[in-house]
Structure formats: structure tokens, C-alpha cells
Motif scaffolding. Structure first.
Motif, PDB file in Angstrom:
ATOM      1  N   LEU A   1      17.578  -1.212 -11.117  1.00 61.83           N
ATOM      2  CA  LEU A   1      17.759  -1.743  -9.582  1.00 61.83           C
ATOM      3  C   LEU A   1      17.435   0.829  -9.192  1.00 61.83           C
ATOM      4  N   GLY A   2      17.925   1.624  -9.875  1.00 63.80           N
ATOM      5  CA  GLY A   2      17.616   3.020  -9.037  1.00 63.80           C
ATOM      6  C   GLY A   2      15.914   3.204  -8.854  1.00 63.80           C
ATOM      7  N   PHE A   3      15.401   2.668 -10.418  1.00 56.43           N
ATOM      8  CA  PHE A   3      14.098   2.620 -10.246  1.00 56.43           C
ATOM      9  C   PHE A   3      12.816   2.214  -9.174  1.00 56.43           C
ATOM     10  N   PHE A   4      13.557   1.162  -8.655  1.00 55.68           N
ATOM     11  CA  PHE A   4      12.545   1.022  -7.199  1.00 55.68           C
ATOM     12  C   PHE A   4      12.505   1.638  -6.164  1.00 55.68           C
ATOM     13  N   SER A   5      13.238   2.563  -5.916  1.00 54.90           N
ATOM     14  CA  SER A   5      12.705   3.358  -4.420  1.00 54.90           C
ATOM     15  C   SER A   5      11.747   4.467  -4.754  1.00 54.90           C
ATOM     16  N   CYS A   6      12.022   4.639  -5.951  1.00 55.33           N
ATOM     17  CA  CYS A   6      10.744   6.190  -6.706  1.00 55.33           C
ATOM     18  C   CYS A   6       9.209   5.060  -6.341  1.00 55.33           C
ATOM     19  N   GLY A   7       9.097   3.805  -6.746  1.00 57.02           N
ATOM     20  CA  GLY A   7       8.079   2.931  -6.782  1.00 57.02           C
ATOM     21  C   GLY A   7       7.721   2.835  -5.433  1.00 57.02           C
ATOM     22  N   TYR A   8       8.799   1.919  -5.002  1.00 48.54           N
ATOM     23  CA  TYR A   8       8.362   1.782  -2.230  1.00 48.54           C
ATOM     24  C   TYR A   8       7.755   3.364  -2.587  1.00 48.54           C
ATOM     25  N   GLN A   9       7.969   4.687  -2.156  1.00 54.68           N
ATOM     26  CA  GLN A   9       7.656   6.221  -1.993  1.00 54.68           C
ATOM     27  C   GLN A   9       6.443   6.396  -2.749  1.00 54.68           C
ATOM     28  N   LEU A  10       6.622   6.270  -3.681  1.00 49.51           N
ATOM     29  CA  LEU A  10       5.603   7.111  -4.142  1.00 49.51           C
ATOM     30  C   LEU A  10       4.173   6.336  -3.758  1.00 49.51           C
ATOM     31  N   ALA A  11       4.073   4.553  -4.449  1.00 53.60           N
ATOM     32  CA  ALA A  11       3.125   3.593  -3.933  1.00 53.60           C
ATOM     33  C   ALA A  11       2.918   4.206  -2.059  1.00 53.60           C
ATOM     34  N   PHE A  12       3.662   3.850  -1.399  1.00 50.46           N
ATOM     35  CA  PHE A  12       3.474   3.642  -0.146  1.00 50.46           C
ATOM     36  C   PHE A  12       2.891   5.145   0.532  1.00 50.46           C
ATOM     37  N   ILE A  13       3.923   6.043   0.028  1.00 45.96           N
ATOM     38  CA  ILE A  13       2.605   7.402   0.366  1.00 45.96           C
ATOM     39  C   ILE A  13       1.301   7.581  -0.369  1.00 45.96           C
ATOM     40  N   THR A  14       1.131   7.270  -1.655  1.00 43.46           N
ATOM     41  CA  THR A  14      -0.495   6.998  -2.073  1.00 43.46           C
ATOM     42  C   THR A  14      -1.352   6.802  -2.308  1.00 43.46           C
ATOM     43  N   ALA A  15      -1.084   5.262  -0.989  1.00 42.58           N
ATOM     44  CA  ALA A  15      -1.668   4.363  -0.284  1.00 42.58           C
ATOM     45  C   ALA A  15      -2.176   4.960   1.358  1.00 42.58           C
ATOM     46  N   HIS A  16      -0.903   4.943   2.038  1.00 39.76           N
ATOM     47  CA  HIS A  16      -1.330   5.101   2.868  1.00 39.76           C
ATOM     48  C   HIS A  16      -1.045   6.790   3.564  1.00 39.76           C
ATOM     49  N   PHE A  17      -0.541   7.432   2.711  1.00 37.96           N
ATOM     50  CA  PHE A  17      -0.037   9.030   3.000  1.00 37.96           C
ATOM     51  C   PHE A  17      -1.274   9.402   3.860  1.00 37.96           C
ATOM     52  N   PRO A  18      -2.620   9.498   3.122  1.00 44.60           N
ATOM     53  CA  PRO A  18      -4.023  10.075   4.016  1.00 44.60           C
ATOM     54  C   PRO A  18      -4.235   9.552   5.396  1.00 44.60           C
ATOM     55  N   ALA A  19      -4.615   7.218   5.234  1.00 45.28           N
ATOM     56  CA  ALA A  19      -4.655   6.622   6.806  1.00 45.28           C
ATOM     57  C   ALA A  19      -3.932   7.638   7.837  1.00 45.28           C
ATOM     58  N   MET A  20      -1.989   7.870   7.272  1.00 43.95           N
ATOM     59  CA  MET A  20      -1.358   8.277   8.263  1.00 43.95           C
ATOM     60  C   MET A  20      -0.978   9.919   8.599  1.00 43.95           C
ATOM     61  N   VAL A  21      -2.191  11.166   7.374  1.00 44.58           N
ATOM     62  CA  VAL A  21      -1.975  12.114   7.996  1.00 44.58           C
ATOM     63  C   VAL A  21      -3.231  11.816   8.667  1.00 44.58           C
ATOM     64  N   THR A  22      -4.804  10.784   8.973  1.00 49.58           N
ATOM     65  CA  THR A  22      -5.674  11.110   9.750  1.00 49.58           C
ATOM     66  C   THR A  22      -5.511  10.615  11.135  1.00 49.58           C
ATOM     67  N   GLU A  23      -4.150   9.915  11.354  1.00 48.75           N
ATOM     68  CA  GLU A  23      -4.419   9.663  12.594  1.00 48.75           C
ATOM     69  C   GLU A  23      -3.141   9.512  13.090  1.00 48.75           C
ATOM     70  N   MET A  24      -1.877  10.497  12.770  1.00 49.86           N
ATOM     71  CA  MET A  24      -0.558  10.726  13.173  1.00 49.86           C
ATOM     72  C   MET A  24      -0.475  12.382  13.255  1.00 49.86           C
ATOM     73  N   CYS A  25      -1.121  13.276  12.561  1.00 47.40           N
ATOM     74  CA  CYS A  25      -0.552  14.693  12.602  1.00 47.40           C
ATOM     75  C   CYS A  25      -1.293  15.329  13.519  1.00 47.40           C
ATOM     76  N   GLY A  26      -1.086  16.568  14.062  1.00 50.08           N
ATOM     77  CA  GLY A  26      -1.219  17.230  15.543  1.00 50.08           C
ATOM     78  C   GLY A  26      -3.062  17.967  14.750  1.00 50.08           C
ATOM     79  N   ALA A  27      -3.999  17.968  15.849  1.00 51.54           N
ATOM     80  CA  ALA A  27      -4.952  18.901  14.967  1.00 51.54           C
ATOM     81  C   ALA A  27      -4.878  20.005  14.766  1.00 51.54           C
ATOM     82  N   ILE A  28      -5.576  20.076  13.666  1.00 50.32           N
ATOM     83  CA  ILE A  28      -5.854  21.191  13.480  1.00 50.32           C
ATOM     84  C   ILE A  28      -6.683  23.100  13.912  1.00 50.32           C
ATOM     85  N   ALA A  29      -6.342  23.358  14.296  1.00 55.12           N
ATOM     86  CA  ALA A  29      -6.681  24.597  14.785  1.00 55.12           C
ATOM     87  C   ALA A  29      -8.795  25.261  14.572  1.00 55.12           C
TER      88      ALA A  29
END
Length: 419
Positions: free
Chosen positions: A222-250
Motif C-alpha cells: 500500500l505504501g508504494f502506491f503514492s510513489c508511483g502516482y507522484q512519479l508517473a504523473f510528474i514524468t508524463a505531465h510536468f513538462p506540459a504543466m511547466v509549458t502552460e502554467m509557469c510564468g515567463a522566462i526573463a
């Protein structure tokens, strides 16, 4: 009485080196899938949930395949399991390049997921663990796990560079050839069967029954569940999330001077930063696991992840906060893997470590499936990733709690210590 220094078993064995190469290459490709999220959706006009479901199915197939490949390795040999995994991996990547519908792509990711299972942690950590000496086992598992982080460092940027030169289909074909190249290190992957007399006399069915009856095994699962949730979400979606939700680069800032001028590039770099920080974090966790209670270390890691993730989403998302989050989360990223695999080996022994850890890893991948799938589904419903992120914060806190009651003692005695 301790052995003289000159007689101590070496840490870096051919098995460890070969295992690191296999994991590094496999994880470099796996970690790059988030970079393909936007190009594939834009080419076909698919909702974000379609490719997200493909990656989610890949994670679930990886989890289902892990105990199966662990059993293949223990029954027929580690190297045969790795060959089979590489063939699945390459076939899945090659065929995915010709997929034209969401359903086809999602079905083919079953092959990719099985390929990752055959070349990933379950098989490789088991062979590394058996080949390592008692005093080196925890650190050897950490180094092999850190190799996955090294793959993550190079995977997303390489994919980003290749996508600048080739269509995504060609990049998948290149990756398929790279996976097959890993078979060149197979002669190094030969390890002895290190187990106690009690373990050698125990059948796989007996080992599984014993583990399933032990409440601690359920808690680890049961304890290993959240590790997979967090890592897989970030691996799959974080590049797109940063692309769309991050403030502009100076335009005249430090990141721009490094060539990071768009949030799309920053998203790919963030995955690399996570991987880079995790090399140190994973080895540190493995070192600590030899000295202190693994269950308390795991609980502490999940608490830290919960705090870091909550702070990131609660504050404005800026290029600076993206890099700080990537460094902190990276230090905690795969730090759970040597501790969890070491905990399984310590409690249940080495003989069926691949199968038992593979079953525990299934929970990780069920979490991964939900993290990736919910990421795409809730994005399409609400237009951002905020809700799915807060769900990840909650499951991280849950994992911290469930590790506390684990009974961290060998279930068989005498047995080889897996410290």
C-alpha cells in the motif's frame, strides 16, 4: 571478526555495472515520454487524456509484468528475462511509431510496459542484490537505482533535441534500436544464487503464501502506491504543466543565458534536474538504509515529498520555483526504491526477491496508472493540473503513515541479511 580491507568484496562488480547500463538506457527512454505529450496531441488533434491514457496503460502493464518477469528470471535465468524484456520494449516502440488512432497507441503501450518490466528495477535489482555481498547490498541497490536517475537526466533533453530534427515517429524508431543495443552488456549479467538453506528449500508458492499472510507485506504494498502516482504523473505531465502554467522566462535572465528561453525547454530541463538531484538522493538513501530503520526513512521521505509538493502548488509557479521543486523532489524521487527493495529482501530473503518486489511494485504502477490517467482526464475537465496535484499530496501523506506499523524483522531465520 571483520575481514581485512584487502579481502573485502568489491562494490563495483560486472553485474552492477551491466545492470546500471540496462537501467540507464531503459529509463532514459521511459522518462522522455512526457516530452511527446504535446507533439502527438497536436498532430492528431487528440484530447490530452488520450496520450495520457496510453502512458497510464504503459505504467500499469509495467506493474503487471514486473512480478511475471521476476518469476521468469528466477525460473529460467536473469539474462533470458532481460532479452525478452528488450524485445517487448523495442517492438512496442517501433509499432507505436505507426499508430494512427488512440486505441492502437494505447494497446501498443502494453508491449512497452512489459518491456520496461523486463529491463527495469524488478529484474535488475534482484540480480544486483544476489550478486552483492552483505555489506555492499544496500549501496549496490542504491547505485543501480541511481542509474535510472542518470537515464532521466539525459532522456528528456535527448528526446527534445531529436524532436527538433525528426518527426516523433522517427524518434520512437531510434529509441527502439537503442533498446536492442542494451543486449550487448548481457555477458556481464551473471550472478550467483545467494540465499539461505531455508530459502532454497522453500518453493515460490510457499514464499508467496508466507508474504501474503504477513500484514507488513500488505503495508509495504500500500505504501508504494503514492510513489508511483507522484512519479508517473510528474514524468508524463510536468513538462506540459511547466509549458502552460509557469510564468515567463526573463529574456535577459540567467536561464536565457543558458539557452533556456521557453517554458517548453524548461519543462524538459526540469525532468533532467529531477534526475540529476536523484542520483545523490538515491545513493544517500541507500547509504542511510544500511545504518537506520528503512521503514522510518521511507516515512520521512513521503512526509518530505508531501511538504514539497504542497508548497509548490500553493505558491505561484515561476521558473525559479520550478527549478527549486525539481531539485527537492529529485532528491526524494527514487530514494524509496533501494529502501523498499531492501526492506523486501531483508524481511523475506533473496531467493524470491524479484517476484516479491515485483508484486510490491505492482502497487507502485497502479498508482502510476492513476496519476497519469487522472492527469490527462482532469486536465481536459478543468483546464489545468491543480486538482490532480493535490490528490498526489494526499496520497503522499497516506504512504508516510502506513509505513510506521511495518515489522522490520526477517520472517525466516537463519537467512542472509539484506542490509
Amino acid at each position: 571478526m571483520s575481514q581485512p580491507l584487502s579481502q573485502k568484496a568489491p562494490l563495483f562488480t560486472p553485474v552492477l555495472i551491466g545492470g546500471c547500463i540496462v537501467i540507464l538506457l531503459g529509463f532514459a527512454i521511459r522518462a522522455s515520454f512526457g516530452v511527446f505529450q504535446i507533439p502527438i496531441a497536436e498532430e492528431f488533434g487528440w484530447p490530452r487524456a488520450e496520450f495520457s491514457l496510453a502512458i497510464a496503460i504503459q505504467n500499469l502493464a509495467w506493474g503487471i509484468g514486473q512480478p511475471l518477469f521476476g518469476a521468469v528470471a528466477e525460473r529460467f535465468g536473469d539474462r533470458k528475462a532481460i532479452v525478452l524484456g528488450a524485445l517487448f520494449y523495442a517492438a512496442g516502440l517501433l509499432l507505436t511509431a505507426f499508430a494512427m488512432t488512440p486505441g492502437t497507441m494505447q494497446l501498443l503501450e502494453v508491449l512497452v510496459g512489459f518491456g520496461i518490466a523486463g529491463t527495469g528495477f524488478g529484474v535488475i535489482l534482484a540480480v544486483v542484490g544476489r550478486a552483492a555481498s552483505d555489506e555492499n547490498r544496500s549501496l549496490a541497490l542504491g547505485i543501480a537505482t541511481a542509474a535510472g536517475s542518470a537515464g532521466q537526466v539525459i532522456g528528456a533533453p535527448i528526446a527534445e533535441i531529436l524532436l527538433g530534427q525528426f518527426p516523433w515517429q522517427t524518434v520512437f524508431m531510434i529509441f527502439a534500436v537503442a533498446v536492442l543495443a542494451v543486449l550487448l552488456v548481457l555477458p556481464m549479467m551473471r550472478s550467483p544464487a545467494m540465499a539461505s538453506k531455508a530459502e532454497l528449500e522453500q518453493s515460490m508458492g510457499q514464499a508467496l503464501t508466507q508474504a501474503f499472510k504477513d500484514p507488513s507485506f500488505s503495508l509495504i504494498f500500500l505504501g508504494f502506491f503514492s510513489c508511483g502516482y507522484q512519479l508517473a504523473f510528474i514524468t508524463a505531465h510536468f513538462p506540459a504543466m511547466v509549458t502552460e502554467m509557469c510564468g515567463a522566462i526573463a529574456p535577459n535572465g540567467f536561464l536565457a543565458s543558458l539557452g533556456i528561453t521557453t517554458t517548453s525547454t524548461l519543462g524538459a530541463v526540469a525532468i533532467s534536474v529531477i534526475g540529476l538531484a536523484n542520483i545523490a538522493g538515491t545513493i544517500t538513501a541507500a547509504w542511510a538504509g544500511k545504518r537506520w530503520s528503512k521503514k522510518y526513512l521511507l516515512a520521512g521521505i513521503y512526509v518530505a515529498r508531501t511538504i514539497v509538493a504542497a508548497a509548490f502548488i500553493a505558491l505561484p509557479i515561476t521558473p525559479g520555483s520550478v527549478l527549486i521543486f525539481s531539485l527537492l523532489m529529485g532528491a526524494l524521487w527514487l530514494a524509496t526504491v533501494p529502501l523498499t527493495s531492501g526492506l523486501v529482501a531483508h524481511i523475506y530473503g533473496l531467493r524470491y526477491m524479484g517476484t516479491l518486489y515485483g508484486i510490491v511494485f505492482l502497487s507502485h504502477q497502479i498508482g502510476g496508472f492513476l496519476g497519469v490517467w487522472l492527469g490527462g482526464t482532469l486536465y481536459d475537465a478543468y483546464g489545468d493540473y491543480t486538482l490532480v496535484w493535490w490528490i498526489g499530496v494526499g496520497v503522499g501523506a497516506f504512504s508516510a503513515i502506513v509505513h510506521l506499523p511495518i515489522r522490520e524483522k526477517p520472517i525466516n531465520a537463519p537467512m542472509v541479511a539484506a542490509q
